[in-house]
Write an enzyme that holds these catalytic residues in place. Structure first.
Site, PDB file in Angstrom:
ATOM      1  N   GLU A  94      21.161 -21.256   4.282  1.00 34.18           N
ATOM      2  CA  GLU A  94      21.138 -21.397   5.750  1.00 34.18           C
ATOM      3  C   GLU A  94      22.564 -21.727   6.177  1.00 34.18           C
ATOM      4  OE1 GLU A  94      18.855 -20.917   7.946  1.00 34.18           O
ATOM      5  OE2 GLU A  94      16.904 -21.153   7.009  1.00 34.18           O
ATOM      6  N   CYS A 148      24.171 -25.067  14.413  1.00 36.68           N
ATOM      7  CA  CYS A 148      24.518 -23.766  13.831  1.00 36.68           C
ATOM      8  C   CYS A 148      24.381 -22.613  14.813  1.00 36.68           C
ATOM      9  CB  CYS A 148      23.677 -23.512  12.588  1.00 36.68           C
ATOM     10  SG  CYS A 148      21.920 -23.609  12.910  1.00 36.68           S
TER      11      CYS A 148
HETATM   12  P1  NAD Z   1      27.707 -30.952   4.654  1.00 30.68           P
HETATM   13  O1  NAD Z   1      29.137 -31.344   4.626  1.00 30.68           O
HETATM   14  O2  NAD Z   1      26.667 -31.976   4.867  1.00 30.68           O
HETATM   15  O3  NAD Z   1      27.420 -30.137   3.321  1.00 30.68           O
HETATM   16  C1  NAD Z   1      26.131 -29.599   3.058  1.00 30.68           C
HETATM   17  C2  NAD Z   1      25.655 -30.053   1.695  1.00 30.68           C
HETATM   18  O4  NAD Z   1      26.508 -29.507   0.688  1.00 30.68           O
HETATM   19  C3  NAD Z   1      25.685 -31.576   1.527  1.00 30.68           C
HETATM   20  O5  NAD Z   1      24.436 -32.002   1.012  1.00 30.68           O
HETATM   21  C4  NAD Z   1      26.828 -31.797   0.566  1.00 30.68           C
HETATM   22  O6  NAD Z   1      26.622 -32.894  -0.292  1.00 30.68           O
HETATM   23  C5  NAD Z   1      26.862 -30.516  -0.238  1.00 30.68           C
HETATM   24  N1  NAD Z   1      28.202 -30.232  -0.765  1.00 30.68           N
HETATM   25  C6  NAD Z   1      29.380 -30.401  -0.107  1.00 30.68           C
HETATM   26  N2  NAD Z   1      30.416 -30.010  -0.905  1.00 30.68           N
HETATM   27  C7  NAD Z   1      29.864 -29.591  -2.074  1.00 30.68           C
HETATM   28  C8  NAD Z   1      30.397 -29.069  -3.297  1.00 30.68           C
HETATM   29  N3  NAD Z   1      31.711 -28.884  -3.459  1.00 30.68           N
HETATM   30  N4  NAD Z   1      29.535 -28.740  -4.283  1.00 30.68           N
HETATM   31  C9  NAD Z   1      28.200 -28.908  -4.122  1.00 30.68           C
HETATM   32  N5  NAD Z   1      27.636 -29.407  -2.986  1.00 30.68           N
HETATM   33  C10 NAD Z   1      28.444 -29.742  -1.979  1.00 30.68           C
HETATM   34  O7  NAD Z   1      27.452 -29.885   5.812  1.00 30.68           O
HETATM   35  P2  NAD Z   1      28.398 -28.749   6.379  1.00 30.68           P
HETATM   36  O8  NAD Z   1      28.635 -27.710   5.358  1.00 30.68           O
HETATM   37  O9  NAD Z   1      29.552 -29.318   7.124  1.00 30.68           O
HETATM   38  O10 NAD Z   1      27.349 -28.200   7.465  1.00 30.68           O
HETATM   39  C11 NAD Z   1      27.739 -27.513   8.586  1.00 30.68           C
HETATM   40  C12 NAD Z   1      27.527 -26.023   8.364  1.00 30.68           C
HETATM   41  O11 NAD Z   1      26.141 -25.775   8.162  1.00 30.68           O
HETATM   42  C13 NAD Z   1      27.918 -25.194   9.570  1.00 30.68           C
HETATM   43  O12 NAD Z   1      28.556 -24.034   9.142  1.00 30.68           O
HETATM   44  C14 NAD Z   1      26.583 -24.873  10.219  1.00 30.68           C
HETATM   45  O13 NAD Z   1      26.605 -23.711  11.002  1.00 30.68           O
HETATM   46  C15 NAD Z   1      25.696 -24.749   9.017  1.00 30.68           C
HETATM   47  N6  NAD Z   1      24.296 -24.991   9.368  1.00 30.68           N
HETATM   48  C16 NAD Z   1      23.417 -23.978   9.283  1.00 30.68           C
HETATM   49  C17 NAD Z   1      22.098 -24.168   9.655  1.00 30.68           C
HETATM   50  C18 NAD Z   1      21.103 -23.040   9.599  1.00 30.68           C
HETATM   51  O14 NAD Z   1      19.909 -23.303   9.738  1.00 30.68           O
HETATM   52  N7  NAD Z   1      21.543 -21.807   9.408  1.00 30.68           N
HETATM   53  C19 NAD Z   1      21.685 -25.418  10.103  1.00 30.68           C
HETATM   54  C20 NAD Z   1      22.615 -26.441  10.165  1.00 30.68           C
HETATM   55  C21 NAD Z   1      23.925 -26.232   9.790  1.00 30.68           C
END
Ligand code: NAD
Length: 416
Positions: free
Chosen positions: A222, A257
């Site tokens: 997602e 998102c």
């Molecule tokens: P985040 O920083 O919380 O990371 C997401 C998860 O990935 C966390 O649980 C984190 O621990 C893990 N993570 C981070 N770095 C990692 C690594 N190097 N290795 C393994 N795991 C790791 O969240 P984010 O990425 O900043 O979230 C925002 C993004 O998510 C935006 O791009 C947004 O559009 C997208 N998003 C999509 C949806 C959807 O339904 N399509 C919903 C919400 C957010």
């Protein structure tokens, strides 16, 4: 040297390995497969929401200053709706489906029997940290799987609330929570899973997919993207701007998102649109939006600096026509509108995921189609128009995860 307490709390590859083994044993026992188990977990999840509404609202406020109304509507109620839908449909979902047979196999019969995948990993993000953690859990419970949830470390209050509440309400032998950041997630990703459900950015999405590929594990990613809003002339501007504001700043201050990432409009429409946005923004958030209780803050200083960097780029900062105020100590950025931003600026190269809204100008509205399609596929694309032909062209020409005409984000509440 680590203290005894620290030694006990380390979650490494060995701990992840033991955890998955334990869950495989529980899954193999057949416990999670029964209709009764699935229903009891779903009902308990609703009970947890009802009995801890205030705690959930508090945690979301600590993590994001999320306004209470937003927390109740977009996190708690949406989760309860998912549970209610699953409870209502579960018998049907579990039922084998008759499949047609051919003359060659006459007089045989055939059916497609739904079965749980096994042990699944759910990795969630910080922006809707309650809903995005538990919504995939609802699916996994309804499917009869055992599971591990890894909430985001960027929303620590919600993460620790989930770690406390889930064992109180759900079956702890088959539903586990692992709190932590990169090292804990990496330890989990070393394991073999039967499905990985990841919500977050595309860079980590690639890491998740590469880890899953080692075991040919299916994944759901997602991810995000730059979701455009095309604004045509001849529409009711007040209604359109109110809907854009609700979908942009009224959803976690742009940290959603499917939130509008940028607007495309024509020159004759741009000035009127900006005037209307300014007027309505003041009605929504007052003269000093940084003080408004109805706007979430930026999640942390890393994202605050990322956003201010986008805003401070020389060719972009000159284009601010509204907002731009910031309060670093409280991680707040006011709703900000920029007009005629160059396409090669940083703000147009990455997903904004915050309260900044650039407006791009095209000579004729149909030019927006090529502009959108020249970038990566957006998660959502929105169009405001009264022109029937333009609506049809938009749906056919623009490829996006979801398309909405004359509103923002409404497609996420349509039950498919
Ligand atoms: P985040 O920083 O919380 O990371 C997401 C998860 O990935 C966390 O649980 C984190 O621990 C893990 N993570 C981070 N770095 C990692 C690594 N190097 N290795 C393994 N795991 C790791 O969240 P984010 O990425 O900043 O979230 C925002 C993004 O998510 C935006 O791009 C947004 O559009 C997208 N998003 C999509 C949806 C959807 O339904 N399509 C919903 C919400 C957010």
């Amino acid at each position: 040297m680590a203290t005894e307490e620290e030694k006990q709390t380390v979650f490494d590859v060995e701990a992840a390995n033991m955890l998955t083994k334990e869950l495989r044993d529980v899954f193999a026992s057949g416990k999670t497969r029964s209709y009764e188990w699935r229903i009891s977990q779903l009902k308990s999840m609703i009970k947890m929401c009802d009995e801890h509404e205030e705690d959930i609202v508090d945690a979301l406020h600590q993590d994001l200053s999320k306004p209470k109304l937003e927390s109740i509507v977009f996190e708690i109620t949406m989760l309860k709706n998912s549970c209610t839908l699953a409870i209502k449909e579960l018998k049907q979902w579990m039922m084998p489906e008759k499949a047609k047979t051919s003359l060659l196999t006459f007089p045989s019969s055939a059916e497609i029997v739904p079965e749980p995948l096994g042990v699944v990993l759910i990795i969630s993000a910080w922006n809707y940290p309650f809903l995005l953690s538990l919504d995939p859990l609802v699916g996994a419970i309804a499917a009869g799987d055992a599971m591990v949830l890894k909430p985001s470390e960027f929303s620590p209050a919600t993460s620790s609330l989930l770690a406390k509440l889930l064992p109180e309400y759900l079956d702890i032998s088959s539903i586990k929570v692992v709190e932590g950041a990169v090292s804990e997630t990496s330890a989990l990703l070393e394991q073999k899973w039967d499905k990985i459900f990841y919500t977050g950015n595309g860079i980590v999405g690639r890491i998740v997919m590469a880890a899953a590929a080692k075991h040919l594990t299916p994944v759901v990613l997602e991810l995000g993207g730059k979701s455009p809003v095309v604004v045509d002339s001849g529409i009711d501007l007040q209604i359109a701007t109110r809907r854009i504001i609700a979908g942009k700043w009224g959803c976690n201050n742009g940290q959603a998102c499917i939130s509008p990432d940028y607007i495309i409009t024509t020159k004759d429409c741009a000035d009127k649109l900006v005037d209307s946005l300014k007027k309505e923004l003041e009605t929504f958030y007052g003269k000093n939006p940084l003080e408004s209780k109805d706007l979430s803050r930026i999640v942390n200083s890393k994202h605050f600096s990322r956003l201010t960097k986008l805003l401070d780029e020389d060719k972009v900062s000159r284009k601010i026509v509204y907002g731009g105020e910031r309060d670093e100590a409280n991680l707040k950025i006011s709703p900000t509108i920029l007009v005629d931003v160059p396409c090669d600026s940083l703000i147009m190269k990455e997903e904004i995921f915050g309260p900044l809204l650039p407006i791009l100008i095209v000579s004729k509205i149909e030019d927006s189609f090529d502009m959108i399609n020249s970038g990566t596929k957006p998660l959502a694309a929105y169009l405001f128009t009264n022109n029937k032909k333009l609506k049809e062209q938009f749906v056919v020409s623009v490829s996006a995860g979801g398309v909405v005409i004359n509103d923002i984000a409404m497609h996420v509440i349509i039950l498919l």
